[in-house]
Design a protein around this motif. Structure first.
Motif, PDB file in Angstrom:
ATOM      1  N   THR A 183       0.813  -1.212   0.000  1.00 26.71           N
ATOM      2  CA  THR A 183       0.000   0.000   0.000  1.00 26.71           C
ATOM      3  C   THR A 183       0.851   1.268   0.000  1.00 26.71           C
ATOM      4  OG1 THR A 183      -0.135  -0.099   2.424  1.00 26.71           O
ATOM      5  CG2 THR A 183      -1.932  -1.119   1.167  1.00 26.71           C
ATOM      6  N   SER A 184       2.161   1.100   0.138  1.00 22.86           N
ATOM      7  CA  SER A 184       3.079   2.242   0.173  1.00 22.86           C
ATOM      8  C   SER A 184       4.322   1.922  -0.648  1.00 22.86           C
ATOM      9  CB  SER A 184       3.472   2.579   1.612  1.00 22.86           C
ATOM     10  OG  SER A 184       4.481   3.575   1.648  1.00 22.86           O
ATOM     11  N   GLU A 185       4.883   2.948  -1.275  1.00 26.57           N
ATOM     12  CA  GLU A 185       6.086   2.753  -2.083  1.00 26.57           C
ATOM     13  C   GLU A 185       7.276   2.309  -1.227  1.00 26.57           C
ATOM     14  OE1 GLU A 185       6.968   6.083  -4.575  1.00 26.57           O
ATOM     15  OE2 GLU A 185       4.857   6.498  -4.995  1.00 26.57           O
ATOM     16  N   SER A 186       7.300   2.725   0.031  1.00 19.98           N
ATOM     17  CA  SER A 186       8.422   2.380   0.908  1.00 19.98           C
ATOM     18  C   SER A 186       8.486   0.881   1.220  1.00 19.98           C
ATOM     19  CB  SER A 186       8.324   3.176   2.214  1.00 19.98           C
ATOM     20  OG  SER A 186       7.106   2.888   2.883  1.00 19.98           O
ATOM     21  N   GLN A 187       7.398   0.159   0.995  1.00 21.33           N
ATOM     22  CA  GLN A 187       7.383  -1.279   1.268  1.00 21.33           C
ATOM     23  C   GLN A 187       8.106  -2.079   0.188  1.00 21.33           C
ATOM     24  OE1 GLN A 187       3.016  -1.545   1.561  1.00 21.33           O
ATOM     25  NE2 GLN A 187       3.245  -2.071   3.720  1.00 21.33           N
ATOM     26  N   ILE A 188       8.324  -1.478  -0.968  1.00 22.19           N
ATOM     27  CA  ILE A 188       8.948  -2.176  -2.093  1.00 22.19           C
ATOM     28  C   ILE A 188      10.439  -1.894  -2.099  1.00 22.19           C
ATOM     29  CG2 ILE A 188       8.990  -2.406  -4.601  1.00 22.19           C
ATOM     30  CD1 ILE A 188       6.053  -1.684  -4.627  1.00 22.19           C
ATOM     31  N   LYS A 189      11.246  -2.943  -2.095  1.00 26.95           N
ATOM     32  CA  LYS A 189      12.697  -2.813  -2.022  1.00 26.95           C
ATOM     33  C   LYS A 189      13.393  -3.133  -3.341  1.00 26.95           C
ATOM     34  CE  LYS A 189      12.247  -1.789   2.292  1.00 26.95           C
ATOM     35  NZ  LYS A 189      12.365  -0.369   2.691  1.00 26.95           N
ATOM     36  N   GLU A 190      12.755  -3.887  -4.219  1.00 23.99           N
ATOM     37  CA  GLU A 190      13.373  -4.231  -5.498  1.00 23.99           C
ATOM     38  C   GLU A 190      12.309  -4.284  -6.586  1.00 23.99           C
ATOM     39  OE1 GLU A 190      13.409  -9.103  -4.813  1.00 23.99           O
ATOM     40  OE2 GLU A 190      15.295  -7.976  -4.897  1.00 23.99           O
ATOM     41  N   ARG A 191      12.736  -4.043  -7.814  1.00 21.20           N
ATOM     42  CA  ARG A 191      11.807  -4.024  -8.940  1.00 21.20           C
ATOM     43  C   ARG A 191      11.523  -5.443  -9.418  1.00 21.20           C
ATOM     44  NH1 ARG A 191      12.889  -0.134 -11.855  1.00 21.20           N
ATOM     45  NH2 ARG A 191      14.602   0.807 -10.697  1.00 21.20           N
ATOM     46  N   PRO A 192      10.384  -5.671 -10.064  1.00 22.68           N
ATOM     47  CA  PRO A 192      10.054  -7.016 -10.563  1.00 22.68           C
ATOM     48  C   PRO A 192      10.981  -7.411 -11.710  1.00 22.68           C
ATOM     49  CG  PRO A 192       8.446  -5.424 -11.351  1.00 22.68           C
ATOM     50  CD  PRO A 192       9.320  -4.697 -10.378  1.00 22.68           C
ATOM     51  N   PRO A 193      11.101  -8.729 -11.987  1.00 27.72           N
ATOM     52  CA  PRO A 193      11.980  -9.171 -13.090  1.00 27.72           C
ATOM     53  C   PRO A 193      11.591  -8.559 -14.435  1.00 27.72           C
ATOM     54  CG  PRO A 193      11.259 -11.039 -11.749  1.00 27.72           C
ATOM     55  CD  PRO A 193      10.464  -9.853 -11.297  1.00 27.72           C
ATOM     56  N   GLU A 194      10.298  -8.473 -14.691  1.00 31.37           N
ATOM     57  CA  GLU A 194       9.788  -7.864 -15.922  1.00 31.37           C
ATOM     58  C   GLU A 194       8.666  -6.899 -15.547  1.00 31.37           C
ATOM     59  OE1 GLU A 194      11.422  -8.524 -18.550  1.00 31.37           O
ATOM     60  OE2 GLU A 194      12.454 -10.333 -17.936  1.00 31.37           O
TER      61      GLU A 194
END
Length: 289
Positions: free
Chosen positions: A180-191
């Motif tokens: 629900t927040s951008e800060s929770q995402i640490k790495e981008r998806p493979p594609e």
């Protein structure tokens, strides 16, 4: 005779120059550099090209805003005459509305001037971060792009180049994440990528069972969790129990020419998709407030 000899000499020199030019052109086609100076080739990814196009439109808007405000100051001081455009600009600023001269150069919006300026500032921050880091944002705020569908198309093109897929037989689909927040995402998806800033109309989102549900009373719009956009070959896409939800730029949705529709997101549902069609369920990138 002297003229004939001179003409023969000039003809020989001309033939030598033509041979040199032909050899130079052939070397360039083969990738050789006859001048012994290093050659540099610049590869621009599809998303980088989208960034350059976005910045060109952004700079055009900023220049217009700066020039029109400077002209308005001169007009109020009596240095220049008050044109109809400057009069509209002054009236719009006084009423807290977005001036028409600026509206023509910015993405579609129904916001007032105050909320539009907050949107404008956030757009600048995303562009600046994108340029400084040199890579696509970890989470793309799709609402901040002038033409958001161009970025999604660029994602498909990038994956097709990488995996040797035919472009005309590739598409994309979406997954609703638990973030629900951008800060929770640490790495981008493979594609593909993560996108944020989408609002759901005509339905609500049940995070517990991960599906569309009925709206709460007096709640017309809710922000949906971050979406993951994934490129895929069309013949491999098999989706069940999903509703193809249209994504529009504003709450006005689209006009008769179809302008305003960005793409279709795949949202899980436990009821038949026709139910959400009758409810007018859709996603929008910008709310009116």
């Amino acid at each position: 005779r002297d003229l004939t000899k001179r003409a023969q000499i000039l003809n020989k020199d001309k033939n030598k120059e033509e041979k040199k030019d032909a050899k130079k052109l052939a070397d360039e086609k083969k990738g050789k550099n006859p001048g012994n100076s290093p050659q540099f080739s610049i590869f621009l990814s599809p998303t980088t090209i989208v960034l350059l196009q976005e910045l060109e439109r952004w700079n055009r808007l900023v220049t217009k805003m700066s020039d029109s405000l400077a002209e308005l100051q001169k007009a109020l001081a009596g240095i220049v005459g008050m044109s109809s455009e400057l009069d509209d600009l002054a009236g719009s600023l006084y009423k807290g509305l977005l001036p028409d001269a600026w509206r023509k150069l910015c993405p579609q919006t129904q916001k007032g001037l105050g909320s539009w300026m907050s949107h404008f500032q956030r757009r600048y921050e995303q562009y600046n971060r994108w340029v400084q880091e040199g890579t696509d944002p970890l989470v793309m705020w799709l609402s901040g792009l002038h033409i958001p569908e161009s970025y999604l198309t660029a994602l498909v093109q990038t994956t097709c180049r990488k995996k040797k897929w035919p472009l005309d037989k590739s598409t994309l689909y979406t997954k609703v994440t638990t973030y629900t927040s951008e800060s929770q995402i640490k790495e981008r998806p493979p594609e593909g990528c993560y996108i944020t800033g989408l609002y759901l109309e005509g339905a609500a989102w049940d995070g517990a069972i991960h599906t569309l549900c009925k709206q709460d009373p007096k709640v017309l719009m809710v922000e949906i969790p971050i979406l993951e956009v994934i490129p895929i070959e069309s013949n491999k896409l098999k989706l069940q129990n999903t509703f193809k939800t249209p994504v529009y730029v504003t709450q006005n949705r689209r006009n008769a020419m179809g302008v305003g529709l960005v793409f279709e997101a795949d949202l899980p549902t436990i009821v038949h998709p026709s139910h959400w069609v009758l409810q007018g369920c859709s996603l929008v990138l910008n709310n009116d407030s």
